[in-house]
Design an enzyme around this catalytic site. Structure first.
Site, mmCIF file in Angstrom:
data_model
loop_
_atom_site.group_PDB
_atom_site.id
_atom_site.type_symbol
_atom_site.label_atom_id
_atom_site.label_comp_id
_atom_site.label_asym_id
_atom_site.label_seq_id
_atom_site.Cartn_x
_atom_site.Cartn_y
_atom_site.Cartn_z
ATOM 1 N N HIS A 123 41.121 -26.159 40.740
ATOM 2 C CA HIS A 123 41.411 -27.589 40.635
ATOM 3 C C HIS A 123 41.732 -27.883 39.159
ATOM 4 O O HIS A 123 41.224 -27.199 38.268
ATOM 5 C CB HIS A 123 40.131 -28.335 41.064
ATOM 6 C CG HIS A 123 40.278 -29.813 41.207
ATOM 7 N ND1 HIS A 123 40.255 -30.673 40.134
ATOM 8 C CD2 HIS A 123 40.411 -30.593 42.305
ATOM 9 C CE1 HIS A 123 40.370 -31.919 40.561
ATOM 10 N NE2 HIS A 123 40.476 -31.901 41.877
ATOM 11 N N GLN A 203 33.366 -27.985 46.271
ATOM 12 C CA GLN A 203 33.712 -27.919 47.700
ATOM 13 C C GLN A 203 32.717 -27.086 48.504
ATOM 14 O O GLN A 203 32.952 -26.801 49.678
ATOM 15 C CB GLN A 203 35.118 -27.328 47.878
ATOM 16 C CG GLN A 203 36.229 -28.174 47.312
ATOM 17 C CD GLN A 203 36.385 -29.521 48.037
ATOM 18 O OE1 GLN A 203 35.929 -29.704 49.163
ATOM 19 N NE2 GLN A 203 37.022 -30.472 47.374
ATOM 20 N N LYS A 226 30.968 -35.830 46.908
ATOM 21 C CA LYS A 226 31.475 -34.917 47.947
ATOM 22 C C LYS A 226 30.353 -34.448 48.859
ATOM 23 O O LYS A 226 30.572 -33.736 49.824
ATOM 24 C CB LYS A 226 32.161 -33.720 47.296
ATOM 25 C CG LYS A 226 33.412 -34.159 46.506
ATOM 26 C CD LYS A 226 34.292 -32.996 46.186
ATOM 27 C CE LYS A 226 35.311 -33.314 45.122
ATOM 28 N NZ LYS A 226 36.520 -33.940 45.632
#
Ligand code: PLP
Length: 406
Positions: A123, A203, A226
């Protein structure tokens, strides 16, 4: 034991919303997850009942707030099995955690010509902070390529080490491809070269159990939003041996021991890295999100999400002209795809009108898009409140969109 998905869905008020008169199908969980009522209430409760600055007051409210804040530090340490609470630093999120590392680890341990190893699937948050360090200190960045099916080229990884390598910084799970990287192996290889490793867990932290001592990673970073917690809060885990040597990141209140114009001394860990008033309400709600994940059980969450992912991968392949990007063997929760020659933006816009929330574009991973020679993808990313029925609806909608854009 299994999860009761309807009960879980009822915990998330936003899932009952309608978009353009159609039930919302939210499949943009890799961008941010929704919040259960208990998390929303935990944050609101701080403001309702004991809002007060932490670590500063002798008064009752400040003590309650400080205690609640520090309890979450213990909770996070136990959630990832850190050796001590001093190794848990609260930040704004993954991005700030990595910026802290590039500034502080970079300032302390890097000299001109030193090297950091990143990968093609990072990212932007795990690229640009190192490029800023490159500008400041003249370091160089080595990049592990990604194979066609979306895995790291491990042979090249091993060859990138040199006596100048100072750090490896790598994502646990790709936000675009869903690839689960072999981080145990990566950490072992790096340590065999005496090189510490940063894992970007943005993630991963809410999908699979993370045990930092077992992994033996030197740093592990993630974002609250998240993992069903509020925005503006995140974590940097770091081994004490590094954190103790690292210079402070930002200056201000709380990170000091004594301030004078003739010289300032700094607070002990973890406060040395927590300048200014922290997002204490967000941190306290993060604690509630961890409770929520533990109540449901990460292993049941993993099983459910993986089954959902396998179902979605199979079903979505029935859509004519649909091409999945990234086919690594170890994957979860994310499917990136292209529909014929249609632009991802057009596909996403039509899906939006049908009530579906999917992400389109480069997903803050432009180097990975370059590697595939594409401008972007459409990305469906699942959470444990998603259902097979939503996937069926998505597939049906994609068939319509495909026929329209033909
Ligand atoms: N790293 C990865 C792998 C991500 O997926 C993201 C966000 O999508 C980030 C870093 C940045 O996280 P944040 O914006 O919460 O700081």
């Amino acid at each position: 034991m299994g999860l009761n998905i309807q009960e879980i869905r009822n915990d998330f008020p936003v899932l009952a919303e309608e978009i353009y008169g159609k039930p919302l199908v939210y499949l943009d969980n890799a961008a941010t997850t929704h919040k259960p009522v208990s998390v929303i209430e935990a944050e609101a409760n701080v403001y309702r009942r004991f809002n007060s600055n932490v670590h500063r007051g002798v008064h009752h409210l400040s003590n309650i707030c400080t205690q609640a804040f520090e309890e979450v530090r213990k909770k996070v340490a136990s959630f990832i099995n850190a050796a001590s609470t001093e190794e848990i630093i609260f930040t704004k999120g993954t991005t700030e955690s990595i910026n802290l590392l590039s500034a502080s680890f970079g300032e302390t341990f890097f000299s001109e010509g030193d090297e950091v190893i990143l990968t093609q699937m990072e990212h932007h948050s795990n690229i640009v902070p190192w490029q800023l360090l490159q500008k400041r200190k003249g370091i160089s960045i080595q990049v592990v390529p990604v194979t066609d099916n979306g895995e790291l080229d491990m042979d090249t990884f091993e060859k990138l080490f040199s006596p100048k390598t100072k750090l490896v910084s790598i994502t646990h799970i790709s936000n675009v491809l869903g690839t689960i990287n072999p981080i145990e192996k990566i950490i072992a290889i790096a340590h065999a070269h005496d090189v510490p490793v940063v894992i970007d867990g943005a993630q991963a932290i809410h999908h699979l159990p993370v045990n930092v001592q077992q992994l033996d990673c030197d740093f592990y970073v993630f974002s609250g939003h998240k993992m069903y917690a509020p925005t503006g809060v995140g974590v940097l885990y770091g081994k004490r041996k590094w954190l103790e040597k690292m210079v402070p990141y930002q200056g201000g209140g709380e990170m000091i021991d004594k301030v004078s114009f003739s010289g300032t001394t700094f607070n002990e860990l973890p406060y040395k890295f927590e300048a200014g008033t922290p997002n204490f309400a967000g941190v306290i709600a993060l604690g509630r999100a961890i409770d929520y994940l533990k109540e449901k059980g990460l292993s049941d969450i993993w099983d459910y999400e993986h089954a959902l992912f396998e179902y979605a991968s199979e079903k979505i392949s029935e859509v004519p002209n649909l091409r999945i990007i990234g086919k690594a063997t170890g994957r979860t929760s994310v499917i990136s795809f292209l529909l014929g020659s249609s632009h991802p933006f057009d596909v996403g816009t039509l899906l939006d009108k049908l009530g579906f929330a999917l992400r389109t574009g480069h997903h803050c991973a432009q180097p990975l898009m370059d590697c595939y020679g594409i401008p972007g993808t459409v990305r469906a990313s699942f959470a444990f409140y998603n259902t097979k029925s939503e996937i069926d609806q998505l597939v049906e909608a994609l068939m319509r969109v495909e026929a329209m854009l033909g």
